[in-house]
Design an enzyme around this catalytic site. Sequence first.
Site, PDB file in Angstrom:
ATOM      1  N   GLY A  61      26.325  17.604 -48.848  1.00 29.70           N
ATOM      2  CA  GLY A  61      26.531  16.493 -47.824  1.00 29.70           C
ATOM      3  C   GLY A  61      27.715  15.669 -48.175  1.00 29.70           C
ATOM      4  O   GLY A  61      28.683  15.164 -47.305  1.00 29.70           O
ATOM      5  N   TYR A 209       7.422  22.889 -48.259  1.00 34.29           N
ATOM      6  CA  TYR A 209       9.054  22.853 -48.051  1.00 34.29           C
ATOM      7  C   TYR A 209       9.291  23.801 -46.803  1.00 34.29           C
ATOM      8  O   TYR A 209      10.153  23.428 -46.138  1.00 34.29           O
ATOM      9  CB  TYR A 209       9.871  23.209 -49.131  1.00 34.29           C
ATOM     10  CG  TYR A 209      11.083  23.428 -49.334  1.00 34.29           C
ATOM     11  CD1 TYR A 209      11.865  22.185 -48.852  1.00 34.29           C
ATOM     12  CD2 TYR A 209      11.891  24.708 -49.101  1.00 34.29           C
ATOM     13  CE1 TYR A 209      13.413  22.413 -48.825  1.00 34.29           C
ATOM     14  CE2 TYR A 209      13.241  24.583 -49.022  1.00 34.29           C
ATOM     15  CZ  TYR A 209      13.969  23.551 -48.923  1.00 34.29           C
ATOM     16  OH  TYR A 209      15.371  23.662 -48.403  1.00 34.29           O
TER      17      TYR A 209
END
Length: 328
Positions: A61, A209
Amino acid sequence: MQNFTAIKSFVFQYPKTIAVITVTGVGLFGVKKWMAGGVCRSKASLEGKTVLITGGDTGIGKETAVDLARRGARVILACRDMDRANKAAAEVMKRSGNDQVVVRKLDLASLESVRQLAKDVLDNEERLDVLINNAGIVSCPEWKTEDGFEMQFGVNHLGHFLLTNCLLDLLEKSTPSRIVNVSSLAHEKGQIYFDDINLEKKYHPWESYSQSKLANVLFTKELANNLKGTGVTSYSLHPGVIRTELGRHMWPEMPLWKKVLFTPFMFLIKSPTEGAQTTIYCAVEESLQNESGLYYSDCAPKTAAPQGLDDEAAKKLWDLSAAMVSRT
């Protein structure tokens, strides 16, 4: 001269050893380059554009933020830990030479926090050209979000589902605009447990997940269906296996023998900069402007797993997600 003579003597004395070391070194370097994957070659400028990145304070990110800031974008880092986010913003500004980097509070485990961020963006931003749903959590214990949802499904999917829908009007106002959802190869092992979406009957961290990453792919697909003709396009992607702190919940639980086996391979997996390339590609690559709803890996389109191509499941997940977030 003596050193050279000694080296020459060693080479002639152990030619097979030298050959094995050389071949091994070249081979490892080649594997390392192969593992690094594709590189975004686009030179697109983002001057006058605004980008919002969730979880932009660390890992891929942050590297995505640096690249897009270098292209001239105003970058909003939407993060949970404000101290770390402010440090990351300072680093992004320094590395990019762009001071148009701002920090906003976002806790994806709280739908109230998601709504507050969306309101802040709608009240204060004139446009939103790229929304990058990057933040995530991997293989955590059986935790619940503030609203009572299973943590990985809540953070990785529901929070981003709500945020995206809250910001759709601004994205449509800013067209052409893009929504980029960071998924994972783990979606191939996933299934959506529609009858037990919070995995209360039997919780397993990896199944959770994988379900959340499949949800990212299906969400992207349904976004494309719903936004057809609006000028807003959507993309999902696998960033690769990356050296980040995302796996912090996995490592402590891993048996010692697995840690011993896995440690040497840390050299081969992607750095955050390498791992950010496909996200950047989906955010800026000009040739993707007329593409939407597809899945990417290593800066190229890739066919998602069959369960990620299921239109009926995508619509069903959208309806379920909308019902879940509307109850809070």
